[in-house]
Write a protein that holds these residues in place. Structure first.
Motif, PDB file in Angstrom:
ATOM      1  N   ARG A  91       0.832  -1.208   0.000  1.00 53.77           N
ATOM      2  CA  ARG A  91       0.000   0.000   0.000  1.00 53.77           C
ATOM      3  C   ARG A  91       0.861   1.251   0.000  1.00 53.77           C
ATOM      4  N   MET A  92       1.944   1.232   0.790  1.00 53.85           N
ATOM      5  CA  MET A  92       2.850   2.386   0.846  1.00 53.85           C
ATOM      6  C   MET A  92       3.570   2.576  -0.493  1.00 53.85           C
ATOM      7  N   GLN A 100      -8.365   4.920   0.658  1.00 54.51           N
ATOM      8  CA  GLN A 100      -8.323   4.792  -0.799  1.00 54.51           C
ATOM      9  C   GLN A 100      -8.267   3.327  -1.221  1.00 54.51           C
ATOM     10  N   LEU A 101      -7.449   2.542  -0.520  1.00 53.64           N
ATOM     11  CA  LEU A 101      -7.349   1.113  -0.825  1.00 53.64           C
ATOM     12  C   LEU A 101      -8.687   0.423  -0.587  1.00 53.64           C
ATOM     13  N   ALA A 102      -9.353   0.777   0.499  1.00 53.34           N
ATOM     14  CA  ALA A 102     -10.654   0.187   0.813  1.00 53.34           C
ATOM     15  C   ALA A 102     -11.661   0.510  -0.280  1.00 53.34           C
ATOM     16  N   GLN A 103     -11.620   1.744  -0.789  1.00 52.91           N
ATOM     17  CA  GLN A 103     -12.545   2.135  -1.847  1.00 52.91           C
ATOM     18  C   GLN A 103     -12.238   1.371  -3.137  1.00 52.91           C
ATOM     19  N   MET A 104     -10.962   1.100  -3.404  1.00 54.28           N
ATOM     20  CA  MET A 104     -10.584   0.356  -4.613  1.00 54.28           C
ATOM     21  C   MET A 104     -11.126  -1.074  -4.601  1.00 54.28           C
ATOM     22  N   ILE A 105     -11.181  -1.685  -3.423  1.00 54.32           N
ATOM     23  CA  ILE A 105     -11.640  -3.080  -3.337  1.00 54.32           C
ATOM     24  C   ILE A 105     -13.089  -3.182  -2.848  1.00 54.32           C
ATOM     25  N   ASN A 106     -13.775  -2.038  -2.755  1.00 56.18           N
ATOM     26  CA  ASN A 106     -15.185  -1.991  -2.326  1.00 56.18           C
ATOM     27  C   ASN A 106     -15.401  -2.594  -0.942  1.00 56.18           C
ATOM     28  N   GLU A 107     -14.572  -2.229  -0.017  1.00 53.59           N
ATOM     29  CA  GLU A 107     -14.717  -2.639   1.381  1.00 53.59           C
ATOM     30  C   GLU A 107     -14.659  -1.385   2.239  1.00 53.59           C
ATOM     31  N   ASN A 123      -9.886 -13.573   5.356  1.00 58.32           N
ATOM     32  CA  ASN A 123     -10.905 -13.939   4.383  1.00 58.32           C
ATOM     33  C   ASN A 123     -10.207 -13.983   3.027  1.00 58.32           C
ATOM     34  N   GLN A 124     -10.231 -15.151   2.383  1.00 56.66           N
ATOM     35  CA  GLN A 124      -9.488 -15.326   1.135  1.00 56.66           C
ATOM     36  C   GLN A 124     -10.013 -14.420   0.026  1.00 56.66           C
ATOM     37  N   GLN A 125     -11.290 -14.103   0.022  1.00 55.78           N
ATOM     38  CA  GLN A 125     -11.832 -13.200  -0.996  1.00 55.78           C
ATOM     39  C   GLN A 125     -11.245 -11.797  -0.854  1.00 55.78           C
ATOM     40  N   ILE A 126     -11.184 -11.314   0.369  1.00 60.23           N
ATOM     41  CA  ILE A 126     -10.641  -9.968   0.600  1.00 60.23           C
ATOM     42  C   ILE A 126      -9.149  -9.954   0.288  1.00 60.23           C
ATOM     43  N   ILE A 127      -8.443 -11.000   0.667  1.00 57.26           N
ATOM     44  CA  ILE A 127      -7.004 -11.061   0.370  1.00 57.26           C
ATOM     45  C   ILE A 127      -6.792 -11.078  -1.141  1.00 57.26           C
TER      46      ILE A 127
END
Length: 142
Positions: A91-92, A100-107, A123-127
């Motif tokens: 992320r860095m 921003q990262l959360a918004q990119m992955i819709n979480e 959670n394998q889906q989130i990973i």
């Protein structure tokens, strides 16, 4: 009406009564006091376990004893240290904030925060979403 026979009327009286009072109404304080004033017999019974939070048998059952003796650790898995460091580093490198990262992955941003702090349950889906968004391999051998 010819041929049916003589018509008779039934003059028996029919008595319609109210329904008898239910048990809850009989226990009402007003009803009990009215019965006392009228001189009616009142029976009061104290229940043996009334108002207590105990089961009918106060001895510990077999299942309870088994649960008490059980020493198995039932904690959930947490995010491993390698994974949380890899997420933070990737992320860095992309110069993204957690939001921003959360918004990119819709979480929610809280999910990213939990993963990076190691409090989340993996959670394998989130990973998988994180791997695609960050362009880095987070699972398995590097």
């Amino acid at each position: 009406m010819a041929g049916i026979g003589p018509l008779t009327q039934d003059w028996e009286p029919i008595v319609i009564r109210k329904k008898a009072p239910s048990a809850a109404v009989k226990k009402d304080e007003k009803v009990v006091n009215a019965a006392r004033r009228a001189g009616a017999e009142i029976e009061s019974i104290k229940k043996s376990n009334a108002g207590t939070n105990r089961a009918a048998s106060s001895s510990t059952s077999l299942n309870t004893r088994k649960l008490d003796e059980d020493t198995e650790n039932l904690a959930h898995d947490r995010v491993p240290t390698e994974l949380k460091k890899a997420i933070m580093q990737a992320r860095m490198d992309k110069k993204l904030t957690q939001a921003q990262l959360a918004q990119m992955i819709n979480e929610k941003p809280q999910i990213i925060q939990e993963y990076e702090s190691g409090k989340a349950i993996p959670n394998q889906q989130i990973i998988g979403k994180l791997e695609r968004a960050l362009g880095a391999k987070l699972r398995g051998k590097k």
